[in-house]
Scaffold this motif. Sequence first.
Motif, PDB file in Angstrom:
ATOM      1  N   MET A   1       0.855  -1.196   0.000  1.00  0.00           N
ATOM      2  CA  MET A   1       0.000   0.000   0.000  1.00  0.00           C
ATOM      3  C   MET A   1       0.885   1.239   0.000  1.00  0.00           C
ATOM      4  SD  MET A   1      -3.099  -0.761  -0.423  1.00  0.00           S
ATOM      5  CE  MET A   1      -3.904   0.769   0.033  1.00  0.00           C
ATOM      6  N   GLN A   2       1.511   1.467  -1.132  1.00  0.00           N
ATOM      7  CA  GLN A   2       2.464   2.562  -1.267  1.00  0.00           C
ATOM      8  C   GLN A   2       1.764   3.795  -1.822  1.00  0.00           C
ATOM      9  OE1 GLN A   2       6.123   1.547  -3.244  1.00  0.00           O
ATOM     10  NE2 GLN A   2       6.526   3.664  -3.841  1.00  0.00           N
ATOM     11  N   PRO A   3       1.830   4.911  -1.105  1.00  0.00           N
ATOM     12  CA  PRO A   3       1.228   6.147  -1.642  1.00  0.00           C
ATOM     13  C   PRO A   3       2.100   6.743  -2.740  1.00  0.00           C
ATOM     14  CG  PRO A   3       2.284   6.575   0.463  1.00  0.00           C
ATOM     15  CD  PRO A   3       2.403   5.095   0.235  1.00  0.00           C
ATOM     16  N   ALA A   4       1.550   7.736  -3.414  1.00  0.00           N
ATOM     17  CA  ALA A   4       2.287   8.439  -4.468  1.00  0.00           C
ATOM     18  C   ALA A   4       2.937   9.681  -3.885  1.00  0.00           C
ATOM     19  CB  ALA A   4       1.337   8.835  -5.595  1.00  0.00           C
ATOM     20  N   THR A   5       4.213   9.874  -4.172  1.00  0.00           N
ATOM     21  CA  THR A   5       4.835  11.146  -3.832  1.00  0.00           C
ATOM     22  C   THR A   5       4.171  12.248  -4.647  1.00  0.00           C
ATOM     23  OG1 THR A   5       6.523  10.960  -5.545  1.00  0.00           O
ATOM     24  CG2 THR A   5       7.027   9.969  -3.401  1.00  0.00           C
ATOM     25  N   LEU A   6       4.432  13.491  -4.275  1.00  0.00           N
ATOM     26  CA  LEU A   6       3.849  14.598  -5.041  1.00  0.00           C
ATOM     27  C   LEU A   6       4.313  14.535  -6.492  1.00  0.00           C
ATOM     28  CD1 LEU A   6       2.174  17.150  -5.185  1.00  0.00           C
ATOM     29  CD2 LEU A   6       4.173  18.451  -4.418  1.00  0.00           C
ATOM     30  N   LEU A   7       5.580  14.236  -6.716  1.00  0.00           N
ATOM     31  CA  LEU A   7       6.095  14.149  -8.077  1.00  0.00           C
ATOM     32  C   LEU A   7       5.413  13.024  -8.845  1.00  0.00           C
ATOM     33  CD1 LEU A   7       8.083  15.166 -10.191  1.00  0.00           C
ATOM     34  CD2 LEU A   7       9.799  13.609  -9.242  1.00  0.00           C
ATOM     35  N   GLN A   8       5.214  11.867  -8.212  1.00  0.00           N
ATOM     36  CA  GLN A   8       4.536  10.756  -8.877  1.00  0.00           C
ATOM     37  C   GLN A   8       3.087  11.098  -9.193  1.00  0.00           C
ATOM     38  OE1 GLN A   8       5.401   7.828  -5.827  1.00  0.00           O
ATOM     39  NE2 GLN A   8       6.851   6.762  -7.164  1.00  0.00           N
TER      40      GLN A   8
END
Length: 659
Positions: free
Chosen positions: A405-412
Amino acid sequence: MARAFARFAAAPIGPSMAVRDGGLSLVTTADGIDGNRNARSDVGYSTGLRGAEFTLWGDADLFADIGVVLAGATYAAPVGLIGVAWALHIGQIYVNGVSVASGLPAVAKGEIIGVALQLDGGSPTIAFYKGNTLVHARAIAPGTWHFAATIAPPTAGGLVCVVNAGQWQAATPAAAAAWPAVAGASANAKLSDWDYLSAATDAPAHARYEGLLLEGVTTGAEIGFWPWSGDPPVRSGSATTRAVDADGILDALAMQDLRGTPVAIKLGERDGTVAAAATVARYVIERIEVQGDASKLIILADAHDDLDLPITRGQFLPNVPALAWSPQPVVIGAVASVPGLVANSDGTVMFLSDSPLAHVSAVMDRGDLMEAGTFALAPDSQQLTMTSPPVGPVVCDVSSIGAAMQPATLLQFLHAAFGRIGKTSWSSADAAAIDAATGYAGIGYYTREGGDVGSVRQALARVLPSYGAWWWQDDDGTLRFARIIAPETYVGELAFEVERGHMASDLIFTPDYAPNLTRRMSYRPNAQALSAADLVTDMVDVPQARRDELTALWRGVAYSGSALPARYQHADSAEPMQSAFWRAQDAQTEIDRVVGMYGVPRFSMVATFKGDPTFAPKPGQVGRITYSRYAELAGGKKVLVRGRTRNPATGDITLILWG
């Protein structure tokens, strides 16, 4: 400017065929169709790069020609007999009834095929694609071409052909340029502060610039912050200029629909060349207001009207009747309680996302966790398959990134959002800097809405406040991102140092009451909040703690207990700020940071300066201001640029500051 695409023309059309869904789909209306008929686009082209893509489905075998025909060709013949077509059922290319290529790959129902035309350069060509794969290309005759299709199932309605008129993300290179429904508005006005003739070395040479503009162009940019009052700015920039047009030179232009037409603003010397002039701003036309016979107000918007495009162009096709033409859901990062949308008759296939998912952490049927082995991601990683029909509703915890359950960084997140609309004019360096400064794991974003609610602009407004950030437009038209920080903590080079003597008028100094400030920040938002009636009654399978999580808009809330001045005591009872963070520690760190900034009284300032075109601080930058009238500023204080209004020609600038 909204994107419009050609569709099937409803009339004229061959007998026993019908165009439905507003020109999106083509079906037969009688049994035993012999294929001696065709339907074609409502718009034809003889120039430019044009492309369209199609998909077919139904109970009948795939018997279809997809290609192009010249304007004026008969409707009472298959496309391959009167035009250029790919006969999908036999894998051959036909030109005016003659087979010119064979052995093309088989096409299955549901696959996307594309037709692309290059009509410029004197030697028109056509290219056929299966997905991203080029299967055939050849020269064609000059002329005005329409895309066209022939379908011939043995039973009425047994085969449906749908053209992509913008309702799904481009799946082939053919759709990159699309097949516009209308030609874009043509506007090529050249305006200036004075009558001017471009130099012989300019391109174009000796072009006349009408001296109609009064005192240049006033540009504006501002960033938002969720504790502040009012709605945050939804535009990254704006500009206005007044034209004195007694002779009516712009009358015809003002009557056109020029929304979205690009505008470049240049600053140069009166006796210089256009080539030597510097581009100081880029915008698009919002509208031209006629204020009288001699006056027109030209209103410009940011050059990012593409932000108003839907974040997904994916729509369910009518082969799923209950979902037909509704937007497909978007998942970016880690999202809780994503609803499974039933895609077959018994509910064992459920649609989750318009793009492939990387991980499914949990699947719950009426809140009860389903056991491993009773569900799986389909091969396309967009649908969930189950071994037996669920009771429903079914919700899932999913991620589009990584093996957990990996969130997205702002860049992603920005790469995912902007990639969906083909946007490139944005600063990835700004996003990477915010990720590096915060160290946050990131966010989860979900939407099932269409129109403005599901636009990229709305997605930015949903995610950026989690970081205390906002967007703005730089002078070259690039979309930039700035994060609000306590300016006194800034340790880099200051953007400016000013005092009372530099200002053109008195400083306006007012308290920042932060009416939206709260001590609480929610995290791990539910894509769908369930009701108590959606859960099983068994308190063992679905304990009360999980019920509370599933029926709220979010899974958890972080609280900051930092001391606040009396001015901000309303934060104690305010509703939580709804972040998009997945991790509790990210929400905790951010709410502690924001509440900590308001541990001292904050102020807003408005300062005006004149006559210096080189003085142009940018939103998000930090400078120092000294102003003896106010004790808070008497010794000099660092302040952050919240917004600015600037006239590059005159050097007049008004700064909105915060500190």
